[in-house]
Design an enzyme around this catalytic site. Structure first.
Site, PDB file in Angstrom:
ATOM      1  N   GLU A   1      -1.881  -6.699   8.023  1.00 41.65           N
ATOM      2  CA  GLU A   1      -0.547  -6.650   8.634  1.00 41.65           C
ATOM      3  C   GLU A   1      -0.564  -7.320  10.004  1.00 41.65           C
ATOM      4  OE1 GLU A   1       2.532  -6.877   8.421  1.00 41.65           O
ATOM      5  OE2 GLU A   1       3.066  -4.920   7.579  1.00 41.65           O
TER       6      GLU A   1
ATOM      7  N   HIS B   1       0.829  -1.211   0.000  1.00 43.19           N
ATOM      8  CA  HIS B   1       0.000   0.000   0.000  1.00 43.19           C
ATOM      9  C   HIS B   1       0.863   1.262   0.000  1.00 43.19           C
ATOM     10  CE1 HIS B   1       0.964   0.969   4.199  1.00 43.19           C
ATOM     11  NE2 HIS B   1       0.880  -0.327   4.422  1.00 43.19           N
TER      12      HIS B   1
END
Length: 197
Positions: A81, A8
């Site tokens: 994550e 990202h």
């Protein structure tokens, strides 16, 4: 099969160099610009499947990359994550000061130590690996995955012989495009393309 892994775009937490996995933050202006650059690099590829972490920063990156393309974005929690628990939103120095015992235990056994209110690296790695192995059963030519640095480094560690010690020797910067190829039942790391802003 070509598997494109995209980290990202940048967030303020990246810029401030704090640990954050489960903090659900958005892209900053640089992160949006990085995502547009990724869009340019991938615009001529026909993706049969697109996966995104369920975190805002990944979903926002995915939406910018796809633009007007109406390809469905499949949200996948297993590629979020690592949950850093009590370390979330803090930098090295703050952790050493506020959580010196926990910090030392994590540094001494980073793979197995479960951060309070978070998860261990092994738990994180196993959920990422489970997702990745499922992909290999598909018949798609091109798959796009928008995810996080820790996820990408874990997948690369798996591909390079399940050697988790190399996790810290792999770079994955915001906007990087990592291409994994699966041919004749063989997985290999083809390239890592940086996105410069």
């Amino acid at each position: 099969m070509n598997i494109y892994l995209v980290r990202h775009g940048e967030t303020d937490n990246n810029y401030n160099k704090t640990y954050y996995g489960s903090l659900d933050c958005e892209l900053n202006d640089k992160g949006k610009a990085q995502s547009l650059k990724v869009k340019e690099k991938l615009q001529n590829i026909n993706f049969q499947k697109v996966f995104s972490s369920n975190m805002k920063r990944a979903k926002e990156t995915a939406q910018i990359i796809l633009g007007e393309n109406h390809c469905e974005i499949i949200e996948e929690k297993r590629i979020s994550e690592m949950n850093m628990g009590i370390f979330e939103g803090k930098g090295h120095e703050e952790l050493k000061e506020k959580y010196s015992k926990e910090w030392e235990m994590w540094c001494n056994n980073w793979k197995d130590y479960k951060i309070p209110e978070g998860e261990s690296y092994i738990e994180f790695y196993n959920r990422v690996k489970e997702f990745f192995l499922e992909l290999l059963n598909g018949e798609e030519d091109n798959i796009l995955i928008i995810t996080h640095g820790g996820v990408i480094k874990s997948i690369c560690s798996y591909i390079l012989g399940e050697n988790l010690d190399i996790f810290w020797k792999i770079a994955s910067r915001n906007g990087d495009i990592t291409l994994i190829k699966y041919e004749y039942e063989n997985l290999y790391l083809d390239s890592i393309v940086p996105v410069e802003i």
